[in-house]
Motif scaffolding. Structure first.
Motif, PDB file in Angstrom:
ATOM      1  N   LYS A 114      42.589   0.089 -89.168  1.00  0.00           N
ATOM      2  CA  LYS A 114      42.083   1.084 -88.306  1.00  0.00           C
ATOM      3  C   LYS A 114      41.010   0.984 -87.600  1.00  0.00           C
ATOM      4  O   LYS A 114      40.289   1.268 -86.689  1.00  0.00           O
ATOM      5  N   TYR A 127      35.763   7.733 -89.313  1.00  0.00           N
ATOM      6  CA  TYR A 127      35.821   6.338 -88.468  1.00  0.00           C
ATOM      7  C   TYR A 127      37.548   6.262 -88.206  1.00  0.00           C
ATOM      8  O   TYR A 127      37.731   6.147 -86.899  1.00  0.00           O
ATOM      9  N   ASP A 156      38.680  -1.222 -79.047  1.00  0.00           N
ATOM     10  CA  ASP A 156      38.552  -0.868 -77.896  1.00  0.00           C
ATOM     11  C   ASP A 156      37.162  -0.200 -77.611  1.00  0.00           C
ATOM     12  O   ASP A 156      36.758  -0.232 -76.741  1.00  0.00           O
ATOM     13  N   GLU A 157      35.988   0.089 -79.106  1.00  0.00           N
ATOM     14  CA  GLU A 157      35.283   1.458 -78.605  1.00  0.00           C
ATOM     15  C   GLU A 157      33.755   0.413 -78.555  1.00  0.00           C
ATOM     16  O   GLU A 157      33.005   0.564 -78.294  1.00  0.00           O
ATOM     17  N   LYS A 165      40.479   0.050 -84.178  1.00  0.00           N
ATOM     18  CA  LYS A 165      39.300   1.358 -82.841  1.00  0.00           C
ATOM     19  C   LYS A 165      38.350   0.590 -83.163  1.00  0.00           C
ATOM     20  O   LYS A 165      37.714   0.985 -81.331  1.00  0.00           O
TER      21      LYS A 165
END
Length: 249
Positions: free
Chosen positions: A114, A195, A121-122, A118
Motif C-alpha cells: 500500500k 501512510y 502517486d505522491e 501511494k
C-alpha cells in the motif's frame, strides 16, 4: 536557545525539522534520527539497551505533547512537536526533488504494498525497496545479516524502520555501523500504517489541540492504554522530581 535540551539524561533537539534534515543531508556520515515520548522514556528506564539506543541518536526529536510540555516546564522554552509522520513526509518530499531512494524495513507485505502504491502517486521520483521481517521479539544473526545486505544492495539515501519501540531503535543501534552510504536511518513506528491507511491518524484539529494521543487511545485502547494510564503519570512525576533536584543543586 540551545541546540539540545537535557530531559533527564536525554538530549532532545531544539532544531526545526528543516534544520535537522539540512544537517542530515549535508553530513558525510549516517545520521540516526529517533523520536522520544513519555512512554519510551518510561520503557527505557527498565531497558538499558533501549536507553543507550535513544541516547546515542544524532537527533532525538520531541514526538509527543508530554515532551514538549516538559521542556517548557523545565526550561521555560516552547518547542514545536515533531511527529514521526512529519519527519517521514518532509524527508520524502526532499528525496522526490533529488530523485532519491528510500528503504522500508518493517510491517507486513500488505502495508508495504500500500505504501508503494501511494508513493507512486505522491512521490513518483523516489525509488523504493522494502523488506517485511518475521514477526518475533528477537531477530537471529542471519536475519540481521540479511537486513544489512538488502539495505546495502539497494544503496538508499534513507532507511525507515517501522517495528514499534523499543525493537526498532535497538535494531537501528545494532546495524547502523554496517550500513553504507546512507544519509539517515530512523525508527518511525506507526507511520507505516498511517501512510498506508491501515490505521487512521487523528486530524490536524486534534493534533493542534495536543490531543492526538487521546484520539489514538480511543481507536486502539488495548494497545495504547498503558502509555496513557501508566506511563504518562510516571513520566510527569519524574519531571517534577527532576526539576526539584535541579533547583536544589
Amino acid at each position: 536557545m540551545p541546540l539540545d535540551y537535557d530531559l533527564m539524561g536525554y538530549k532532545v533537539t531544539s532544531l526545526s525539522l528543516a534544520s535537522i534534515l539540512s544537517e542530515v543531508f549535508s553530513s558525510e556520515s549516517i545520521s540516526v534520527v529517533n523520536t522520544i515520548n513519555p512512554h519510551s522514556y518510561i520503557v527505557a528506564k527498565h531497558d538499558t539497551y533501549f536507553m543507550n539506543s535513544l541516547r546515542s541518536s544524532d537527533f532525538l526529536i520531541p514526538d509527543g505533547s508530554g515532551i514538549v510540555f516538559s521542556i517548557q516546564y523545565l526550561y521555560g522554552e516552547k518547542l514545536n512537536k515533531i511527529a514521526g509522520y512529519d519527519l517521514f513526509s518532509h524527508t520524502l518530499s526532499l528525496l522526490n526533488n533529488k530523485y532519491g531512494k528510500v528503504f522500508f524495513l518493517g510491517s507486513t507485505n500488505n502495508v508495504l504494498a500500500k505504501i508503494q502504491g501511494k508513493m507512486l502517486d505522491e512521490y513518483p521520483n523516489v525509488s523504493m525497496k522494502s523488506l517485511s521481517p518475521p514477526y518475533k521479539n528477537k531477530f537471529s544473526d542471519s536475519e540481521i545479516d540479511l537486513f544489512i545486505t538488502e539495505i546495502n544492495r539497494f544503496n538508499p539515501d534513507v532507511v525507515f524502520v517501522g517495528l514499534t519501540a523499543p525493537k526498532q531503535e535497538k535494531l537501528i543501534h545494532l546495524i547502523k555501523e554496517h550500513i553504507n552510504n546512507v544519509k539517515m536511518i530512523s525508527g518511525i513506528g506507526a507511520v507505516f500504517d498511517f501512510y498506508a491507511g491501515t490505521i487512521r491518524r487523528p486530524s490536524r484539529f486534534w493534533i493542534y489541540l495536543h490531543l492526538e494521543w487521546f484520539i489514538r487511545l480511543l481507536g486502539e485502547p488495548k494497545r495504547l492504554w498503558k502509555r496513557t494510564i501508566i506511563s504518562m503519570p510516571k513520566f510527569i512525576l519524574d519531571v517534577i522530581k527532576y526539576k526539584a533536584r535541579v533547583k536544589k543543586s
